[in-house]
Design an enzyme around this catalytic site. Sequence first.
Site, PDB file in Angstrom:
ATOM      1  N   VAL A  40      77.424   0.640 -44.378  1.00 32.94           N
ATOM      2  CA  VAL A  40      78.109   0.726 -45.593  1.00 32.94           C
ATOM      3  C   VAL A  40      76.818   0.589 -46.695  1.00 32.94           C
ATOM      4  CG1 VAL A  40      79.364  -0.623 -47.262  1.00 32.94           C
ATOM      5  CG2 VAL A  40      79.943  -0.681 -44.725  1.00 32.94           C
ATOM      6  N   ASP A  41      75.892   0.149 -46.507  1.00 36.31           N
ATOM      7  CA  ASP A  41      74.704  -0.119 -47.275  1.00 36.31           C
ATOM      8  C   ASP A  41      74.250   1.202 -47.577  1.00 36.31           C
ATOM      9  OD1 ASP A  41      73.106  -2.705 -48.416  1.00 36.31           O
ATOM     10  OD2 ASP A  41      71.977  -0.972 -48.379  1.00 36.31           O
TER      11      ASP A  41
END
Length: 174
Positions: A40-41
């Site tokens: 996600v990051d």
Amino acid sequence: MSTRTINGVTLALLKGNIVEVQADAIVNAANSGLRGGGGVDGAIHRAGGPTIMEECRKIGGCPTGSAVATSAGKLQARYIFHAVGPIYSGTGEDAQLLASAYQSCLDLAEHHRVQSIAFPSLSTGVYGYPLDEAAPIALRTIIQHIQKPTSLQQVTVVLFGDEAFQAFENALEI
Ligand code: ADP
């Protein structure tokens, strides 16, 4: 997609990519150094551009079980809430830290008077938290929060793939 309404707030489970979801606040699965990573990051920093990382560098870090807010760069959102979930250890601390990471984002949402927020499934990628254990903790924390007076009108949990979506669907049925 699967939705239910709790106290006038819509809780939705959505299969997809969180950077494509429209919400006032998007939650990032960050690490405690706020240094960026994969999952996600990586997706959020790629889509949002370098200003998000510049703000993260200024903030410097965030303890496990907590969250910090930055602006959202090129993303449509108003804020990114960078939440640090626990690295799964199999000890009793995991659940409390995971719940606390979700709760910190919900508290930031109230502080900033956010109406809609999108969460990924924190800690269930690189951090190794089993989905079937994480899903009920995530949903319980969210549901308990929206049962009280809130600025939120919509909470979306964005699940990347069938396995994650199914785990959250199962947990919602309990
Ligand atoms: P953590 O380090 O907290 O485990 P990850 O980003 O590795 O965070 O994974 C958290 C969850 O988010 C995993 O279930 C992963 O499959 C999922 N995920 C990865 N990329 C995305 C994305 N673009 N949108 C939504 N969920 C994603």
